[in-house]
Design a protein around this motif. Structure first.
Motif, short mmCIF file in Angstrom:
data_model
loop_
_atom_site.label_atom_id
_atom_site.label_comp_id
_atom_site.label_asym_id
_atom_site.label_seq_id
_atom_site.Cartn_x
_atom_site.Cartn_y
_atom_site.Cartn_z
N CYS A 88 -8.08 -2.54 8.77
CA CYS A 88 -9.01 -1.76 7.64
C CYS A 88 -9.33 -2.75 6.56
O CYS A 88 -8.68 -3.89 6.42
N TYR B 76 10.62 -3.96 9.92
CA TYR B 76 9.44 -3.59 9.47
C TYR B 76 9.21 -4.54 8.33
O TYR B 76 10.06 -5.19 7.66
N VAL C 106 -3.96 -4.60 10.59
CA VAL C 106 -4.00 -3.19 10.25
C VAL C 106 -5.59 -2.55 10.68
O VAL C 106 -5.52 -1.27 10.82
N LEU D 142 3.02 1.55 3.46
CA LEU D 142 2.57 1.07 4.74
C LEU D 142 3.21 -0.25 5.23
O LEU D 142 3.53 -1.19 4.37
N THR D 143 3.79 -0.19 6.38
CA THR D 143 4.57 -1.20 7.13
C THR D 143 4.19 -1.48 8.58
O THR D 143 3.50 -0.45 9.12
N ILE D 144 4.33 -2.76 9.17
CA ILE D 144 4.01 -2.94 10.33
C ILE D 144 5.55 -3.13 11.22
O ILE D 144 6.53 -3.69 10.71
N VAL E 9 0.99 -1.13 -0.01
CA VAL E 9 0.14 0.07 0.07
C VAL E 9 0.77 1.11 -0.06
O VAL E 9 1.67 1.36 1.06
N LYS F 241 0.57 5.63 -0.32
CA LYS F 241 -0.42 6.65 -0.34
C LYS F 241 0.58 7.61 -0.04
O LYS F 241 1.39 7.84 0.71
N PHE G 151 -5.16 -8.14 6.32
CA PHE G 151 -5.14 -6.63 6.53
C PHE G 151 -6.20 -6.26 7.58
O PHE G 151 -5.78 -5.41 8.58
N ARG H 96 4.31 7.19 0.54
CA ARG H 96 4.57 6.43 1.75
C ARG H 96 4.16 5.26 1.78
O ARG H 96 3.14 4.72 1.26
#
Length: 70
Positions: free
Chosen positions: A58, A31, A56, A18-20, A11, A13, A52, A16
């Motif tokens: 979402c 990460y 996350v 998206l990481t965990i 992802v 956006k 997800f 940037r």
């Protein structure tokens, strides 16, 4: 030998990624992309959507398969 499939989602956006952030005993932090193992009866899209939601919190729409590794 048991073989399993896994999924990861990319992802981006506002330029940037998206990481965990995950911690373990050996290293301070790591990460990773959201994702995980495919469960019995799921297709890859369903597995990614479930992961997800779990990781996350979402709902996502999967647009395309970017790559596959065997």
């Amino acid at each position: 030998m048991k073989v399993g499939s896994g999924v990861k989602g990319i992802v981006i956006k506002d330029n940037r990624l998206l990481t965990i952030k995950k911690y373990d005993d050996k290293f301070d932090a790591d990460y990773t992309l959201p994702g995980g193992g495919q469960e019995r009866g799921e297709n890859l899209v369903e597995a990614l959507q479930r992961e997800f939601l779990e990781e996350v919190g979402c709902l996502i729409n999967v647009k395309q398969l970017v790559f596959l590794r065997e």
